[in-house]
Design a protein around this motif. Structure first.
Motif, mmCIF file in Angstrom:
data_model
loop_
_atom_site.group_PDB
_atom_site.id
_atom_site.type_symbol
_atom_site.label_atom_id
_atom_site.label_comp_id
_atom_site.label_asym_id
_atom_site.label_seq_id
_atom_site.Cartn_x
_atom_site.Cartn_y
_atom_site.Cartn_z
ATOM 1 N N THR A 171 28.066 -9.763 22.342
ATOM 2 C CA THR A 171 28.968 -9.552 23.656
ATOM 3 C C THR A 171 30.337 -10.054 23.380
ATOM 4 O OG1 THR A 171 27.031 -9.834 25.098
ATOM 5 C CG2 THR A 171 29.368 -9.885 26.006
ATOM 6 N N LEU A 172 31.307 -9.160 23.312
ATOM 7 C CA LEU A 172 32.807 -9.636 22.982
ATOM 8 C C LEU A 172 33.584 -9.509 24.429
ATOM 9 C CD1 LEU A 172 33.462 -7.910 19.815
ATOM 10 C CD2 LEU A 172 32.574 -10.064 20.072
ATOM 11 N N ASN A 173 34.669 -10.363 24.503
ATOM 12 C CA ASN A 173 35.293 -10.086 26.026
ATOM 13 C C ASN A 173 36.069 -8.963 25.828
ATOM 14 O OD1 ASN A 173 37.682 -10.333 24.296
ATOM 15 N ND2 ASN A 173 37.945 -12.566 24.773
ATOM 16 N N ASP A 174 36.651 -8.524 27.065
ATOM 17 C CA ASP A 174 37.181 -7.237 27.266
ATOM 18 C C ASP A 174 38.220 -7.127 26.230
ATOM 19 O OD1 ASP A 174 39.108 -9.037 28.195
ATOM 20 O OD2 ASP A 174 39.581 -8.005 30.120
ATOM 21 N N ASP A 191 21.218 -14.130 20.891
ATOM 22 C CA ASP A 191 22.301 -13.511 21.601
ATOM 23 C C ASP A 191 23.556 -14.298 21.118
ATOM 24 O OD1 ASP A 191 20.696 -11.885 22.769
ATOM 25 O OD2 ASP A 191 20.425 -13.028 24.433
ATOM 26 N N ILE A 192 24.625 -13.385 20.706
ATOM 27 C CA ILE A 192 25.969 -14.061 20.467
ATOM 28 C C ILE A 192 26.953 -13.327 21.675
ATOM 29 C CG2 ILE A 192 27.601 -14.124 18.894
ATOM 30 C CD1 ILE A 192 25.879 -13.908 16.868
ATOM 31 N N GLU A 193 27.736 -14.318 22.064
ATOM 32 C CA GLU A 193 28.766 -14.059 23.109
ATOM 33 C C GLU A 193 29.881 -15.128 22.795
ATOM 34 O OE1 GLU A 193 29.920 -14.147 27.847
ATOM 35 O OE2 GLU A 193 27.869 -15.078 27.220
ATOM 36 N N SER A 242 23.590 -16.777 14.097
ATOM 37 C CA SER A 242 23.191 -17.300 15.255
ATOM 38 C C SER A 242 24.198 -17.719 16.183
ATOM 39 C CB SER A 242 22.253 -18.350 15.459
ATOM 40 O OG SER A 242 22.857 -19.537 14.694
ATOM 41 N N ASP A 243 25.645 -17.550 15.559
ATOM 42 C CA ASP A 243 26.731 -17.830 16.475
ATOM 43 C C ASP A 243 27.793 -16.884 15.708
ATOM 44 O OD1 ASP A 243 28.283 -19.482 14.253
ATOM 45 O OD2 ASP A 243 26.713 -20.564 14.228
#
Length: 104
Positions: free
Chosen positions: A78-81, A51-53, A30-31
């Protein structure tokens, strides 16, 4: 004839015992940190439960293991750019989604 049957049976038992077929284990994550830990294992299904960001510098990760599956289960990763998941030579990563509806 009985001796030959026992030898054949023994040979088959040894053959199947040494084939090394491993069933994948499934782990819920979950993380980001738990996901990274899961992705470091062989023969594993890492299943998202939310959701994992990840927006920090740790959003970079290399797959160095065999038979790794990431099951999105209807959630998003979702990962950063500058983030990435890299699969190294000879290793494997399968990405699936066992469901399209969250929470089912």
């Amino acid at each position: 004839m009985k001796k030959r049957g026992i030898l054949l049976t023994s040979a088959l038992v040894m053959l199947f015992a040494t084939t090394g077929v491993n069933a994948a284990t499934s782990e819920e994550v979950s993380d980001w940190n738990t996901l990274k830990t899961c992705l470091q294992k062989d023969n594993v299904v890492c299943k998202l439960t939310s959701d994992i960001e990840e927006t920090g510098e740790t959003a970079k990760f290399a797959i160095n293991n065999e038979n790794v599956t990431l099951d999105l289960a209807g959630y998003t990763l979702t990962l950063n750019d500058k983030g990435f998941l890299r699969v190294n030579d000879g290793k494997s990563l399968t990405i699936t989604s066992s469901t399209t509806k969250k929470g089912t």
